[in-house]
Enzyme design. Structure first.
Site, PDB file in Angstrom:
ATOM      1  N   THR A 173       0.891  -1.172  -0.022  1.00  0.00           N
ATOM      2  CA  THR A 173       0.125   0.111   0.040  1.00  0.00           C
ATOM      3  C   THR A 173       0.770   1.276   0.068  1.00  0.00           C
ATOM      4  OG1 THR A 173      -1.584  -1.130   1.346  1.00  0.00           O
ATOM      5  CG2 THR A 173      -1.882   1.175   1.271  1.00  0.00           C
TER       6      THR A 173
ATOM      7  N   ARG B  20     -12.122 -10.016  -1.281  1.00  0.00           N
ATOM      8  CA  ARG B  20     -11.706  -9.531  -0.062  1.00  0.00           C
ATOM      9  C   ARG B  20     -11.335  -7.868  -0.230  1.00  0.00           C
ATOM     10  NH1 ARG B  20      -6.908  -6.607   2.210  1.00  0.00           N
ATOM     11  NH2 ARG B  20      -7.187  -6.275   4.365  1.00  0.00           N
TER      12      ARG B  20
ATOM     13  N   GLY C 176      -9.625  -4.292   1.555  1.00  0.00           N
ATOM     14  CA  GLY C 176      -9.081  -3.526   2.777  1.00  0.00           C
ATOM     15  C   GLY C 176      -9.771  -2.240   3.087  1.00  0.00           C
ATOM     16  N   ASP C 177      -9.063  -1.452   3.750  1.00  0.00           N
ATOM     17  CA  ASP C 177      -9.514  -0.093   4.013  1.00  0.00           C
ATOM     18  C   ASP C 177      -9.088   1.134   2.940  1.00  0.00           C
ATOM     19  OD1 ASP C 177      -6.788  -0.716   4.723  1.00  0.00           O
ATOM     20  OD2 ASP C 177      -6.645   1.244   5.651  1.00  0.00           O
TER      21      ASP C 177
ATOM     22  N   THR D 188      -2.167   2.717   6.009  1.00  0.00           N
ATOM     23  CA  THR D 188      -1.594   1.307   5.761  1.00  0.00           C
ATOM     24  C   THR D 188      -1.497   0.242   6.851  1.00  0.00           C
ATOM     25  OG1 THR D 188       0.282   0.145   4.663  1.00  0.00           O
ATOM     26  CG2 THR D 188       0.671   2.293   6.002  1.00  0.00           C
ATOM     27  N   GLY D 189      -1.974  -1.034   6.491  1.00  0.00           N
ATOM     28  CA  GLY D 189      -1.839  -1.785   7.507  1.00  0.00           C
ATOM     29  C   GLY D 189      -2.742  -3.173   7.442  1.00  0.00           C
TER      30      GLY D 189
ATOM     31  N   GLY E  36      -6.130  -4.215   7.005  1.00  0.00           N
ATOM     32  CA  GLY E  36      -7.248  -3.295   6.699  1.00  0.00           C
ATOM     33  C   GLY E  36      -8.342  -3.526   7.420  1.00  0.00           C
TER      34      GLY E  36
END
Lengths: 135, 169
Positions: free
Chosen positions: A1, A29, A31-32, A52-53, A55
């Site tokens: 990301t 899927r 994520g954020d 970032t991480g 999500g």
């Protein structure tokens, strides 16, 4: 990301984030990153945030909007708000980082991992590029 | 008037033992190029919105980071790219999920923002919107890198477990 936040000479802020997601993701899927208010958020009344991480945890906390709301409603600094919301993410079991830019030229970042690819630049001539937590 | 720019290229299990000297140097160079791109926009009096798009485009094209070229593989060995952009001035926003063929996904998010009718497009519809807008397309070979193929093979050899932390990204 990857992501960027900025404040321009007119005092406007903006955020952008982009990702390939997580290795091995399946069933569609997401994520954020693309979720406005989670991985990406910008509001001149408060700040711009890119995350970032892991999500799922950034989604559950609504990290981008939550940081901006704390700045806007409680007057917290970018760093205090970022650290507090990242602590919530960590308390739920998530890991990752955020970068934040304010309309007054303030900048902040935070991460609860052992490293984050990161950089800053400003009209004052300051410039940083770093990877490891201890840099 | 002043301007500021902050960028990231991902967070995770990054320490000097895990990051090869080539990855370290390559990533630092990529971050520096992204700062150059965004700073140029801002120093010329451009908008924060254009600056963050310019910086992220550089990082998307850089194979050292998990986005665009260099993105990680899905469980089925495909590439599904997500991106978003938001303007603090108006709170206009554009976002895309599971795009597969737009060379710069942040450019697709920006096109959605500029179009203004929607905020969030996904999958085949987002790919069609991108083609309709004439955005530069790219095939899987552009996005996939040998290092990601190696990581994906390692992931499969490990049984393909969904390890959100071992993101290889």
């Amino acid at each position: 990301t990857v992501g960027a936040v900025a404040c321009d000479t007119q005092g406007h802020v903006a955020a952008a984030t982009s990702t390939g997601g997580v290795t091995g993701k399946r069933w569609g899927r997401i994520g954020d990153t693309p979720v406005i208010g989670a991985g990406t958020f910008a509001d001149d009344r408060a700040c711009a945030v890119s995350c970032t991480g892991s999500g799922e945890f950034f989604l559950r906390v609504g990290v981008g909007h939550e940081i901006a709301a704390r700045v806007r409603l409680s007057g917290e600094s970018l760093q205090v708000a970022a650290d507090a919301v990242l602590a919530e993410v960590k308390a739920l079991g998530g890991t990752g980082g955020v970068i934040v830019a304010g309309p007054n030229g303030d900048m902040a970042w935070g991460f609860n991992t052992i490293g984050m690819y990161r950089g800053t630049a400003s009209s004052a001539g300051s410039r940083t590029v770093a990877i490891y937590a201890n840099e | 008037m002043t301007w500021t720019l902050v960028i990231h290229g991902g967070a995770g299990k990054l320490d000097s033992e895990m990051v090869s000297p080539e990855q370290d140097a390559g990533a630092r160079a990529g971050l520096s190029r992204a700062l150059d791109a965004g700073s140029k926009v801002l120093a010329d009096g451009g908008s924060a919105l254009d600056a963050v798009e310019a910086a992220v485009r550089v990082l998307e094209d850089d194979p050292h980071f998990n986005s665009g070229r260099g993105a990680v593989f899905t469980h089925d060995g495909t590439l599904e790219l997500d991106a978003a952009i938001m303007d603090g001035r108006t709170r206009a926003a554009g976002a895309v999920a599971a795009a597969t063929a737009t060379r710069n996904p942040v450019g697709l998010a920006r096109a959605i923002l500029d179009d203004g009718r929607h905020v969030f497009l996904a999958g085949k519809g987002a790919d069609a919107f991108s083609r309709d807008r004439g955005l530069p397309q790219a095939d899987a070979d552009w996005f996939a890198t040998d290092e990601r193929r190696r990581q994906f093979a390692e992931f499969q050899a490990d049984g393909g477990g969904f390890d959100v932390d071992m993101k290889y990204g």
